[in-house]
Scaffold this motif. Structure first.
Motif, mmCIF file in Angstrom:
data_model
loop_
_atom_site.group_PDB
_atom_site.id
_atom_site.type_symbol
_atom_site.label_atom_id
_atom_site.label_comp_id
_atom_site.label_asym_id
_atom_site.label_seq_id
_atom_site.Cartn_x
_atom_site.Cartn_y
_atom_site.Cartn_z
ATOM 1 N N MET A 1 11.710 23.546 39.202
ATOM 2 C CA MET A 1 13.002 23.844 39.799
ATOM 3 C C MET A 1 13.410 22.694 40.712
ATOM 4 S SD MET A 1 12.841 27.820 40.833
ATOM 5 C CE MET A 1 12.231 28.972 39.651
ATOM 6 N N PRO A 2 14.663 22.353 40.706
ATOM 7 C CA PRO A 2 15.110 21.242 41.550
ATOM 8 C C PRO A 2 14.996 21.590 43.034
ATOM 9 C CG PRO A 2 16.980 22.312 40.487
ATOM 10 C CD PRO A 2 15.746 22.933 39.923
ATOM 11 N N SER A 3 14.694 20.567 43.841
ATOM 12 C CA SER A 3 14.561 20.803 45.279
ATOM 13 C C SER A 3 15.887 20.670 46.017
ATOM 14 C CB SER A 3 13.542 19.836 45.878
ATOM 15 O OG SER A 3 13.980 18.508 45.678
ATOM 16 N N SER A 4 16.922 20.214 45.322
ATOM 17 C CA SER A 4 18.243 20.124 45.942
ATOM 18 C C SER A 4 19.274 20.717 44.984
ATOM 19 C CB SER A 4 18.588 18.677 46.288
ATOM 20 O OG SER A 4 18.588 17.897 45.117
ATOM 21 N N PRO A 5 20.409 21.154 45.508
ATOM 22 C CA PRO A 5 21.424 21.781 44.668
ATOM 23 C C PRO A 5 21.949 20.842 43.588
ATOM 24 C CG PRO A 5 21.894 22.153 46.991
ATOM 25 C CD PRO A 5 20.788 21.145 46.921
ATOM 26 N N PRO A 6 22.364 21.393 42.451
ATOM 27 C CA PRO A 6 22.911 20.570 41.374
ATOM 28 C C PRO A 6 24.295 20.036 41.715
ATOM 29 C CG PRO A 6 23.116 22.883 40.823
ATOM 30 C CD PRO A 6 22.342 22.805 42.109
ATOM 31 N N ASP A 7 24.690 18.998 40.998
ATOM 32 C CA ASP A 7 26.048 18.458 41.088
ATOM 33 C C ASP A 7 26.457 18.067 42.503
ATOM 34 O OD1 ASP A 7 26.316 18.917 38.334
ATOM 35 O OD2 ASP A 7 27.032 20.951 38.680
ATOM 36 N N ASN A 8 25.479 17.637 43.312
ATOM 37 C CA ASN A 8 25.751 17.211 44.691
ATOM 38 C C ASN A 8 26.402 18.302 45.544
ATOM 39 O OD1 ASN A 8 24.678 14.581 44.451
ATOM 40 N ND2 ASN A 8 26.513 13.964 43.348
ATOM 41 N N LEU A 9 26.147 19.555 45.201
ATOM 42 C CA LEU A 9 26.655 20.654 46.029
ATOM 43 C C LEU A 9 25.903 20.658 47.358
ATOM 44 C CD1 LEU A 9 26.859 23.472 43.328
ATOM 45 C CD2 LEU A 9 28.786 22.367 44.479
ATOM 46 N N PRO A 10 26.534 21.141 48.431
ATOM 47 C CA PRO A 10 25.863 21.172 49.732
ATOM 48 C C PRO A 10 24.800 22.270 49.786
ATOM 49 C CG PRO A 10 28.041 22.138 49.895
ATOM 50 C CD PRO A 10 27.922 21.585 48.509
ATOM 51 N N ILE A 11 23.883 22.142 50.730
ATOM 52 C CA ILE A 11 22.839 23.149 50.915
ATOM 53 C C ILE A 11 23.448 24.445 51.441
ATOM 54 C CG2 ILE A 11 20.782 23.703 52.283
ATOM 55 C CD1 ILE A 11 20.076 20.705 52.094
ATOM 56 N N TYR A 12 24.448 24.345 52.292
ATOM 57 C CA TYR A 12 25.144 25.511 52.843
ATOM 58 C C TYR A 12 26.537 25.560 52.228
ATOM 59 C CZ TYR A 12 27.777 28.443 56.089
ATOM 60 O OH TYR A 12 28.571 29.410 56.627
ATOM 61 N N ARG A 13 26.938 26.735 51.773
ATOM 62 C CA ARG A 13 28.279 26.900 51.210
ATOM 63 C C ARG A 13 28.909 28.165 51.766
ATOM 64 N NH1 ARG A 13 27.840 26.785 44.860
ATOM 65 N NH2 ARG A 13 30.096 26.679 45.048
ATOM 66 N N LEU A 14 30.205 28.121 51.970
ATOM 67 C CA LEU A 14 30.967 29.303 52.348
ATOM 68 C C LEU A 14 32.041 29.490 51.284
ATOM 69 C CD1 LEU A 14 31.553 31.581 54.365
ATOM 70 C CD2 LEU A 14 33.189 30.046 55.457
ATOM 71 N N LEU A 15 31.841 30.502 50.463
ATOM 72 C CA LEU A 15 32.826 30.801 49.428
ATOM 73 C C LEU A 15 33.864 31.750 49.997
ATOM 74 C CD1 LEU A 15 30.519 31.336 46.313
ATOM 75 C CD2 LEU A 15 31.640 29.249 47.089
ATOM 76 N N THR A 16 35.118 31.467 49.725
ATOM 77 C CA THR A 16 36.210 32.324 50.183
ATOM 78 C C THR A 16 37.183 32.537 49.035
ATOM 79 O OG1 THR A 16 37.542 30.462 50.950
ATOM 80 C CG2 THR A 16 36.063 31.474 52.565
ATOM 81 N N GLY A 17 37.925 33.613 49.117
ATOM 82 C CA GLY A 17 38.939 33.848 48.104
ATOM 83 C C GLY A 17 39.425 35.275 48.103
ATOM 84 N N ARG A 18 40.335 35.541 47.208
ATOM 85 C CA ARG A 18 40.867 36.888 47.024
ATOM 86 C C ARG A 18 39.724 37.810 46.595
ATOM 87 N NH1 ARG A 18 46.279 38.675 43.877
ATOM 88 N NH2 ARG A 18 47.113 37.309 45.461
ATOM 89 N N ASP A 19 39.742 39.018 47.094
ATOM 90 C CA ASP A 19 38.712 39.997 46.751
ATOM 91 C C ASP A 19 38.971 40.519 45.344
ATOM 92 O OD1 ASP A 19 36.615 41.780 46.837
ATOM 93 O OD2 ASP A 19 37.661 43.245 48.089
ATOM 94 N N ASP A 20 38.419 39.803 44.358
ATOM 95 C CA ASP A 20 38.635 40.183 42.965
ATOM 96 C C ASP A 20 37.413 39.812 42.127
ATOM 97 O OD1 ASP A 20 38.818 37.418 42.704
ATOM 98 O OD2 ASP A 20 40.944 37.417 42.189
ATOM 99 N N GLU A 21 37.502 40.068 40.848
ATOM 100 C CA GLU A 21 36.386 39.793 39.944
ATOM 101 C C GLU A 21 36.026 38.309 39.924
ATOM 102 O OE1 GLU A 21 35.252 40.093 35.215
ATOM 103 O OE2 GLU A 21 36.953 41.241 35.963
#
Length: 62
Positions: A1-21
């Motif tokens: 398993m990779p030791s860092s996130p794929p595609d240069n994604l950050p270690i911490y993420r905050l996802l936001t958006g409309r409350d939907d599927e």
């Protein structure tokens, strides 16, 4: 398993958006990649629709 996130994604993420599927699918995809939920979700109303936020942290490689 990779030791860092794929595609240069950050270690911490905050996802936001409309409350939907689509938002639920974004969170689910992050969990599949190796992120873990960090804290409780938040929800607010912007006058038109509910907006949610969920923090995630990278856990693979620990």
């Amino acid at each position: 398993m990779p030791s860092s996130p794929p595609d240069n994604l950050p270690i911490y993420r905050l996802l936001t958006g409309r409350d939907d599927e689509a938002f639920c699918r974004r969170v689910s995809k992050a969990l599949e990649l190796g992120y873990a939920l960090y804290g409780s979700p938040a929800i607010t109303f912007n006058g038109e629709h509910a907006v949610v936020a969920q923090a995630l942290i990278w856990t693979r490689g620990d």
